[in-house]
Design an enzyme around this catalytic site. Structure first.
Site, short mmCIF file in Angstrom:
data_model
loop_
_atom_site.label_atom_id
_atom_site.label_comp_id
_atom_site.label_asym_id
_atom_site.label_seq_id
_atom_site.Cartn_x
_atom_site.Cartn_y
_atom_site.Cartn_z
N GLY A 168 -17.07 -19.52 -24.72
CA GLY A 168 -18.26 -18.58 -24.81
C GLY A 168 -19.44 -19.08 -25.47
O GLY A 168 -19.28 -20.45 -25.55
N SER B 91 -29.91 -19.50 -17.14
CA SER B 91 -30.83 -18.47 -17.33
C SER B 91 -32.07 -19.11 -18.20
O SER B 91 -31.90 -20.07 -18.87
CB SER B 91 -30.61 -17.30 -17.83
OG SER B 91 -30.33 -17.23 -19.37
N GLU C 174 -32.36 -26.73 -16.38
CA GLU C 174 -32.53 -26.32 -14.94
C GLU C 174 -32.26 -24.79 -15.20
O GLU C 174 -31.11 -24.29 -15.18
CB GLU C 174 -31.67 -26.99 -14.21
CG GLU C 174 -32.17 -27.02 -12.45
CD GLU C 174 -31.92 -25.69 -12.03
OE1 GLU C 174 -32.98 -24.85 -11.76
OE2 GLU C 174 -31.01 -25.37 -11.53
N LEU C 175 -33.48 -24.09 -15.04
CA LEU C 175 -33.33 -22.58 -15.37
C LEU C 175 -33.58 -21.75 -13.97
O LEU C 175 -33.31 -22.10 -13.10
CB LEU C 175 -34.35 -22.60 -16.68
CG LEU C 175 -34.41 -23.59 -17.69
CD1 LEU C 175 -35.52 -23.08 -18.66
CD2 LEU C 175 -32.88 -23.35 -18.37
N GLY C 176 -34.29 -20.59 -14.41
CA GLY C 176 -34.22 -19.74 -13.30
C GLY C 176 -35.38 -19.75 -12.38
O GLY C 176 -36.17 -20.59 -12.27
N CYS D 237 -30.57 -19.97 -8.15
CA CYS D 237 -31.83 -20.18 -8.80
C CYS D 237 -32.99 -20.28 -7.57
O CYS D 237 -34.05 -20.06 -7.90
CB CYS D 237 -31.83 -21.24 -9.63
SG CYS D 237 -31.15 -22.82 -8.95
N GLU E 156 -36.75 -12.45 -12.12
CA GLU E 156 -35.72 -12.79 -11.13
C GLU E 156 -34.72 -11.95 -11.08
O GLU E 156 -34.17 -11.50 -12.02
CB GLU E 156 -35.40 -14.37 -11.88
CG GLU E 156 -34.04 -14.97 -11.08
CD GLU E 156 -33.56 -16.20 -11.63
OE1 GLU E 156 -33.33 -17.02 -10.96
OE2 GLU E 156 -33.63 -16.19 -12.89
#
Length: 486
Positions: free
Chosen positions: A210, A231, A252-254, A286, A380
């Site tokens: 987690g 995210s 590297e995101l949304g 994404c 998003e």
């Protein structure tokens, strides 16, 4: 399935000292049915330090090997993944809810990452520099050491491998924390592949867990690079923590990607592209087409055709049917999607198709008359939802596209490709596809976004991969010691 069994591999990771077992076990739950189809050992924060101890020692020997050894392991891994693609696809379908076509596509794409990794290991790794002194001056790329990779659930294997392969190829050790929802297809399978490929022991560690495991990985001082895909909200926290510890973070995101449809298009082809961009893998990508911007002259027909297409797409259990769309990953994600759709409807959007679900199966949804004050248009969604807005001029289309703070992928559909080229130059986006939708990826192409979508191009192709996972070292060399006045 003789090549790989997740239960066996979880135990082998324990016995290798990679995880302590203190985190207990986690069930592998099939989202299409809710059934438990396996289990794996869960890592704890303490396991990060233990894994780093092993990785740091193994990395030194790995980096000292001839490049040919690293390239051979990468090629072996690529061939094994090609041979075992049905096994990987099986787990992508069962564990990640992937449709059969999406699973086959991802499995085939992963092999290319390791073949590109072999090319990365063989590539030039420096340059000669001009110098005013009587000496040789050069810059060379050297391994960073231990690289941490945190990967998501949606394309679990490709989004892990695009960092793991180049990081190993350039002489690093890797600690991978896959999303616990896809720890088999996004982690344990890869451990089996790399062992079979001949990767020396201790170089690759899979730590499913987690937030506490991810936090420990970012904060571990001997992990010098973090490669995170997820995210934007989580990426901000990773970037902040990495900054405090003075380490690089590739984020590297949304995305909330626009598809601009001009009025000269082949309309059926444009609708097909738009549907694929919004609904592939239930919109859990994404690069998903999150905003359809359509010229007012063809807007009504585009919406009508897109809605008709959405209504005809089968949704079902991808393990037992040919349905191209399967379930979304879990109840939390389904409820978030439905909340955005419901609030957009309340704000004035018209549900032209979909907007309903059964269990985790959300119907492909088209929201007409969308605007930036509608949540599903502004945010998003990460679900099979296609908001459609109209524009009357190119200038208005550009303004609508640039309203978003994301900047990952952009599609422009038109017969006038030079007009599209000009439009692309006015919209901040890491990726642009002219006469295609927004979802695409190749191991040899640079990938990354701007703005809320991340920290720029970090993966894909030899140059970007070497840049991402090595440090620059300046070296000078001369035949005798320089005399100094004291």
């Amino acid at each position: 399935m003789t090549f790989f069994d997740p239960q066996t591999w979880s135990g082998r990771l324990y016995s290798s000292g990679w995880t302590s077992g203190a985190g207990g076990t986690h069930d592998v739950v099939e989202p299409a049915t809710g059934e438990t189809i396996g289990s794996f050992g869960v890592a704890t924060a303490d396991d990060v330090a233990r894994a780093t101890d092993v990785a740091a020692k193994a990395q030194r020997d790995w980096a000292a090997l001839p490049y040919t050894d690293r390239a051979r392991v990468m090629r072996n891994a690529g061939r094994i993944i090609e041979d075992q693609a049905p096994v990987l696809a099986h787990w992508l379908v069962r564990e990640a809810g992937s449709g059969q076509g999406k699973a086959a596509f991802e499995a085939s794409l992963v092999a290319g990452e390791y073949h590109t990794g072999a090319a990365t290991a063989e590539a030039p790794y420096g340059q000669l520099l001009r110098t005013a002194q009587p000496r040789l001056s050069m810059a060379r790329r050297v391994p960073a050491g231990v690289v941490g990779v945190i990967s998501p659930f949606n394309f679990p294997q490709i989004l892990a491998s695009r960092s793991v392969a180049p990081a190993l190829a350039t002489g690093n050790a890797v600690i991978l924390k896959p999303d616990p929802r896809t720890a088999v297809s996004g982690g344990l399978f890869l451990a089996a592949v790399l062992e079979e490929a001949g990767l020396p022991e201790g170089l690759f560690h899979v730590l499913p867990g987690g937030i506490e495991v991810g936090t420990a990985l970012v904060e571990e001082p001997r992990v010098r690079i973090i490669s995170f895909t997820g995210s934007t909200a989580a990426g901000r926290k990773v970037g902040e923590a990495a900054g405090r510890h003075l380490k690089r973070a590739h984020l590297e995101l949304g995305g909330n990607n626009a598809l601009i449809v001009l009025d000269d298009v082949d309309l059926p082809a444009a609708v097909s592209a738009g549907a694929w961009g919004s609904f592939l893998h239930q919109g859990q990508i994404c690069m998903t087409t999150g905003r359809h911007l359509v010229h007012e002259r063809i807007y009504d027909e585009y919406v009508e055709r897109l809605a008709a297409t959405a209504e005809k797409i089968p949704v079902g259990n991808p393990a037992t049917s040919d349905a191209p769309l399967g379930p979304v990953i879990d109840v939390h994600q389904r409820d978030r999607i439905h909340d955005l759709v419901t609030r957009s409807k309340e704000a004035g959007a018209r549900v032209a198709a979909g907007g309903t679900y059964e269990d985790l199966f959300y119907r492909p949804t088209v929201l007409a008359e969308s605007g930036y004050d509608h949540p599903a248009f502004a945010d998003e969604v990460f679900g099979p939802v296609a908001p459609v807005a109209k524009f009357s001029s190119v200038e208005e289309a550009i303004a609508l596209a640039t309203q978003s703070e994301y900047g990952l992928s952009l599609g422009i559909l038109t017969k006038d490709v030079m007009k599209a080229w000009d439009i692309a130059g006015q919209i901040p986006s890491g990726i642009v596809h002219i006469n295609d939708q927004t979802v695409d990826d190749e191991p040899t192409a640079p990938f990354g976004g701007v703005g809320f979508s991340g920290t720029g191009t970090r993966f894909g192709g030899v140059e970007a991969n070497v840049e991402a996972f090595t440090e620059t070292q300046w070296v000078t060399m001369q035949g005798s010691i320089t005399p100094y006045p004291f």
